[in-house]
Design a protein around this motif. Structure first.
Motif, mmCIF file in Angstrom:
data_model
loop_
_atom_site.group_PDB
_atom_site.id
_atom_site.type_symbol
_atom_site.label_atom_id
_atom_site.label_comp_id
_atom_site.label_asym_id
_atom_site.label_seq_id
_atom_site.Cartn_x
_atom_site.Cartn_y
_atom_site.Cartn_z
ATOM 1 N N VAL A 95 34.648 44.801 26.715
ATOM 2 C CA VAL A 95 36.373 44.775 26.929
ATOM 3 C C VAL A 95 36.553 44.293 25.383
ATOM 4 O O VAL A 95 37.753 45.331 24.827
ATOM 5 C CB VAL A 95 36.963 43.685 28.117
ATOM 6 N N GLU A 96 35.949 43.478 24.954
ATOM 7 C CA GLU A 96 36.582 44.124 22.983
ATOM 8 C C GLU A 96 37.311 45.295 22.003
ATOM 9 O O GLU A 96 37.594 45.336 21.178
ATOM 10 C CB GLU A 96 35.494 42.718 22.171
ATOM 11 N N THR A 97 35.780 46.140 22.809
ATOM 12 C CA THR A 97 36.426 47.546 22.190
ATOM 13 C C THR A 97 37.581 48.336 22.723
ATOM 14 O O THR A 97 38.279 49.245 21.661
ATOM 15 C CB THR A 97 35.092 48.942 22.615
ATOM 16 N N TRP A 103 40.470 47.668 32.551
ATOM 17 C CA TRP A 103 39.294 47.631 32.731
ATOM 18 C C TRP A 103 38.114 47.742 34.451
ATOM 19 O O TRP A 103 38.632 47.025 35.036
ATOM 20 C CB TRP A 103 37.824 47.224 32.014
ATOM 21 N N VAL A 104 37.376 48.773 34.722
ATOM 22 C CA VAL A 104 36.796 48.923 35.879
ATOM 23 C C VAL A 104 35.694 48.806 35.821
ATOM 24 O O VAL A 104 34.815 50.359 35.198
ATOM 25 C CB VAL A 104 37.643 50.043 36.867
ATOM 26 N N VAL A 124 40.261 33.893 32.112
ATOM 27 C CA VAL A 124 41.046 33.530 30.691
ATOM 28 C C VAL A 124 41.668 34.955 30.844
ATOM 29 O O VAL A 124 42.297 34.830 29.778
ATOM 30 C CB VAL A 124 39.737 32.371 30.142
ATOM 31 N N CYS A 125 40.233 35.508 30.423
ATOM 32 C CA CYS A 125 40.812 37.110 30.253
ATOM 33 C C CYS A 125 42.182 37.512 30.288
ATOM 34 O O CYS A 125 43.237 38.680 29.468
ATOM 35 C CB CYS A 125 39.907 37.806 30.288
ATOM 36 N N ILE A 158 40.905 43.679 34.325
ATOM 37 C CA ILE A 158 39.390 43.425 34.182
ATOM 38 C C ILE A 158 38.792 43.494 35.718
ATOM 39 O O ILE A 158 39.248 42.212 36.478
ATOM 40 C CB ILE A 158 39.135 42.864 33.272
ATOM 41 N N ARG A 159 38.428 44.346 36.419
ATOM 42 C CA ARG A 159 38.090 44.404 37.864
ATOM 43 C C ARG A 159 36.491 44.969 38.077
ATOM 44 O O ARG A 159 35.811 45.794 36.647
ATOM 45 C CB ARG A 159 39.012 45.054 38.520
ATOM 46 N N PHE A 160 36.136 44.573 38.999
ATOM 47 C CA PHE A 160 34.489 44.975 39.497
ATOM 48 C C PHE A 160 34.641 45.535 40.651
ATOM 49 O O PHE A 160 34.957 45.113 41.859
ATOM 50 C CB PHE A 160 33.682 43.862 39.128
#
Length: 168
Positions: A95-97, A103-104, A124-125, A158-160
């Motif tokens: 994710v730092e990129t 982001w998935v 947190v993020c 940000i998920r999965f």
């Protein structure tokens, strides 16, 4: 499975909206080997001879991301273990990129992919300021099912997305 196929189909459109679709998996137990002697060069009438004796230097684990829209590996991690902490750090490094983008992550249902460490990091993020509960007892941290539900929430930046069992 329909959701996974739809995500792959929409990868370019997601990328246009700064949402990265990434397929993530591990390869564990990669042997780190060092040949004891150099190979012998090819000679007229003889093939190159490869040294067969080697020294073992343990094993390594590779965690890699395939960026679907870009068609390349991004932010791979190599380390001695594949534990909950290692995977959460790998996701953070990825994710730092592009830290402000969406982001998935597509992945299998391995326990480390749904860990309490990952839940805490995503909270947190993504700026989710709620009580996560107590691991194994209450709230989002109560069980793997509650972890999975939280990590899969489509409202998170940000998920999965977890592929069905036995399909990887």
């Amino acid at each position: 499975m329909r959701q996974v196929c739809q995500l792959y189909e929409s990868a370019a459109e997601l990328e246009a909206h700064q949402i990265h679709l990434v397929s993530t998996d591990e390869m564990t137990g990669i042997q780190a080997l060092e040949r004891l002697h150099p190979d012998q060069a090819m000679q007229p009438g003889q093939p190159r001879r490869l040294e067969f004796e080697y020294e073992r230097h343990g094993t390594l684990s590779l965690i890699a991301n395939w960026h679907v829209a870009l068609g390349k590996v991004i932010a791979p991690s190599i380390g001695p273990t594949r534990k909950e902490f290692d995977f959460a750090n790998h996701i953070a490094k990825t994710v730092e990129t592009a830290p402000d983008d969406g982001w998935v992550f597509l992945l299998d249902q391995l326990n480390t992919h749904r860990s309490a460490s990952l839940v805490r990091w995503v909270a947190v993020c993504c700026g989710i300021d709620s009580d996560l509960g107590v691991k194994g007892q209450s709230g989002i941290l109560q069980s793997m099912e509650t972890h999975t539900a939280f990590l899969s929430d489509p409202s998170h930046r940000i998920r999965f997305v977890y592929i069905p069992k036995h399909t990887s």
